[in-house]
Design a protein around this motif. Structure first.
Motif, PDB file in Angstrom:
ATOM      1  N   UNK A  60      29.115  89.705  52.714  1.00 20.01           N
ATOM      2  CA  UNK A  60      29.121  88.261  52.477  1.00 20.01           C
ATOM      3  C   UNK A  60      29.368  87.993  50.997  1.00 20.01           C
ATOM      4  N   UNK A  61      29.927  86.840  50.698  1.00 21.85           N
ATOM      5  CA  UNK A  61      30.228  86.469  49.318  1.00 21.85           C
ATOM      6  C   UNK A  61      29.127  85.563  48.789  1.00 21.85           C
ATOM      7  N   UNK A  62      28.602  85.900  47.631  1.00 22.74           N
ATOM      8  CA  UNK A  62      27.527  85.115  47.024  1.00 22.74           C
ATOM      9  C   UNK A  62      28.142  84.224  45.953  1.00 22.74           C
ATOM     10  N   UNK A  63      28.086  82.920  46.148  1.00 18.42           N
ATOM     11  CA  UNK A  63      28.679  81.977  45.201  1.00 18.42           C
ATOM     12  C   UNK A  63      27.728  81.651  44.051  1.00 18.42           C
ATOM     13  N   UNK A  64      26.518  82.139  44.142  1.00 19.29           N
ATOM     14  CA  UNK A  64      25.514  81.792  43.151  1.00 19.29           C
ATOM     15  C   UNK A  64      24.608  80.681  43.660  1.00 19.29           C
TER      16      UNK A  64
END
Length: 94
Positions: A60-64
């Motif tokens: 998964x991508x963590x956008x912050x």
């Protein structure tokens, strides 16, 4: 311009936007794992074989601010027939 053509153009534009923003997003070490993704899919009645496991390899991508399902994970799960209601939360666990 037909409605079908407009839909195709909108889909192509959406893919281009996602592809353009992916390098900007920073993927942090995942707190969830491939097995969490695979288990989620299996718990919703799908066979979690090698293709599901391979899809869940895309973290998964963590956008912050929030986690975003990896588009590659979503695409691979869609190819094996997993509905989006299951694939989106599963890929966020990957």
């Amino acid at each position: 311009m037909t409605v079908q053509w407009a839909k195709r153009m909108a889909a192509a534009a959406g893919v281009a936007v996602v592809a353009g923003t992916l390098p900007i997003l920073v993927a942090s070490p995942a707190s969830a794992t491939q097995s969490a993704c695979t288990s989620y899919v299996a718990n919703h009645g799908y066979f979690a074989g090698p293709k599901v496991k391979a899809a869940c390899d895309y973290a998964a991508l963590d956008t912050g601010l929030f986690k975003m399902a990896n588009p590659a994970c979503l695409l691979q799960l869609a190819k094996v027939g997993v509905k989006s209601e299951v694939s989106d939360p599963a890929c966020k666990r990957a």
